[in-house]
Write a protein that holds these residues in place. Structure first.
Motif, short mmCIF file in Angstrom:
data_model
loop_
_atom_site.label_atom_id
_atom_site.label_comp_id
_atom_site.label_asym_id
_atom_site.label_seq_id
_atom_site.Cartn_x
_atom_site.Cartn_y
_atom_site.Cartn_z
N ARG A 196 75.93 83.44 73.79
CA ARG A 196 75.90 82.27 72.99
C ARG A 196 75.52 81.37 73.81
O ARG A 196 74.57 80.29 73.09
N SER A 197 75.47 81.03 74.94
CA SER A 197 75.02 80.11 76.11
C SER A 197 73.66 80.14 75.90
O SER A 197 72.86 79.26 76.44
N GLN A 198 72.89 81.12 75.51
CA GLN A 198 71.58 81.33 75.49
C GLN A 198 70.91 80.40 74.37
O GLN A 198 69.72 80.24 74.27
N GLU A 199 71.59 80.09 73.47
CA GLU A 199 71.40 79.37 72.14
C GLU A 199 71.36 78.06 72.76
O GLU A 199 72.19 77.50 73.41
N SER A 200 70.08 77.06 72.41
CA SER A 200 70.15 75.87 72.58
C SER A 200 71.12 74.94 72.47
O SER A 200 71.40 73.93 73.11
N ASP A 201 71.87 75.03 71.09
CA ASP A 201 72.80 74.06 70.71
C ASP A 201 74.39 74.50 71.19
O ASP A 201 75.19 73.94 70.61
N TYR A 228 87.83 71.42 72.04
CA TYR A 228 87.85 70.87 73.53
C TYR A 228 88.31 71.93 74.63
O TYR A 228 88.30 71.84 75.84
N GLU A 229 89.07 73.16 74.15
CA GLU A 229 89.65 73.84 74.98
C GLU A 229 88.69 74.67 75.98
O GLU A 229 88.92 74.82 77.13
N ILE A 230 87.53 74.94 75.47
CA ILE A 230 86.48 75.78 76.51
C ILE A 230 84.97 75.04 76.24
O ILE A 230 84.24 75.87 76.97
N ALA A 231 85.10 74.34 75.34
CA ALA A 231 83.60 73.80 74.93
C ALA A 231 83.76 72.39 74.57
O ALA A 231 84.65 71.92 74.31
N PRO A 232 82.61 71.35 74.59
CA PRO A 232 82.74 70.25 74.26
C PRO A 232 82.98 70.01 72.61
O PRO A 232 83.26 70.90 71.70
N GLY A 233 83.69 68.82 72.27
CA GLY A 233 84.34 68.80 70.92
C GLY A 233 83.35 69.20 69.82
O GLY A 233 83.94 69.46 68.99
N TYR A 234 82.12 68.71 70.02
CA TYR A 234 81.12 68.97 68.91
C TYR A 234 81.08 70.37 68.65
O TYR A 234 80.68 70.66 67.37
N MET A 235 81.37 71.42 69.61
CA MET A 235 81.41 72.72 69.16
C MET A 235 82.64 73.11 68.30
O MET A 235 82.43 74.39 67.86
#
Length: 287
Positions: A226-231, A266-273
């Motif tokens: 998933r990290s390969q995707e820009s957003d 917020y557990e493993i990624a920024p809030g907007y995720m």
């Protein structure tokens, strides 16, 4: 001769409840419910009794989605069902509360049923009380720092549930509590029942003794993909990101019986995720 109870009920429902008393009524009812539970054991299912007032109502009915599913699988009706024991709303200048409270009914598993229902009721009662206290404190701080009470934005609290899986072997549902002020935050409580064994199932039950290694590998690989995707951005392990699942890791079973690992906002990624979910197929396929 008319039923006295029906007459009394009609008179009560005809009375309007002042809006400023709605929240006080809700709080008092929950306090009374706590005391009642201390005096009487819960037997077949959790029951809740709320007085009816303008924005208050009691519903005891099967979840519509679950009812449709059960109608297509007759054996499920005999094994288990999730019922809505209370549904109500409270609106005032401090709070916007919307609750749909579930309870579990299991055939021949009264101890498990009682434990889960007591846990759900106690948990939601505590969550709502904490939210009420937090709302009062937030408004008080707002006013004390010069804010106009009329401009205070009410805290919105929603409690709901969703049935994720129902088949001949499993029943899985998720209870959620969402609290919104400046932003929304959701807490998840998952319940996964093995209907054949009459018990809650764990990730160890599903994946075996090496469950952490299997799931950690699957989640790590999916995060990398998933990290390969820009957003899509995830915290690095040294920044508090994913390293391993917890001993009591939250998960549910999807429609096909595949375990889905759940991480809150917020557990493993920024809030907007938002919240993050990772399906992890069972070895040899789903059951």
């Amino acid at each position: 001769m008319k039923d006295p109870w029906q007459q009394a009920k009609a008179r009560y429902q005809a009375e309007e409840c002042p809006p400023e008393l709605e929240f006080a009524v809700a709080s008092a009812l929950r306090a009374g419910e706590r005391k009642r539970k201390q005096r009487r054991l819960i037997r077949r299912s959790l029951s809740a009794v709320f007085s009816t007032c303008a924005c208050f109502m009691l519903l005891v009915n099967v979840s519509p989605n679950f009812a449709r599913a059960v109608s297509q699988v007759p054996v499920l009706a005999d094994l288990a069902r999730v019922v809505t024991v209370a549904e109500y709303k409270v609106e005032d200048r401090d709070h916007l509360i919307d609750v749909r409270l579930p309870a579990l009914e299991l055939k021949g598993a009264t101890d498990l049923e009682q434990r889960i229902n007591t846990e759900i009721s106690t948990r939601i009662d505590q969550v709502l009380q904490e939210a009420e206290d937090r709302a009062r404190e937030t408004k008080q701080a707002y006013v004390e720092t010069g804010g106009n009470p009329d401009d205070f934005m009410p805290i919105a609290i929603t409690v709901d549930y969703e049935i994720k899986c129902q088949n001949h072997q499993y029943l899985s549902f998720v209870l959620t509590k969402t609290e919104t002020l400046a932003s929304a935050y959701t807490e998840y409580y998952t319940y996964n029942i093995d209907l054949q064994a009459g018990k809650e199932i764990t990730l160890r039950d599903l994946f075996g003794s090496d469950y952490k290694s299997i799931i950690n590998t699957a989640v790590s690989e999916e995060i990398a993909r998933r990290s390969q995707e820009s957003d899509m951005i995830y915290f690095a392990p040294e920044q508090g990101g994913f390293q391993t699942i917890a001993d009591d890791q939250r998960f549910y079973l999807d429609r096909d019986g595949t375990p889905v690992i759940v991480f809150e906002k917020y557990e493993i990624a920024p809030g907007y995720m938002g919240e993050q979910e990772f399906p992890v197929p069972l070895p040899g396929g789903t059951q």
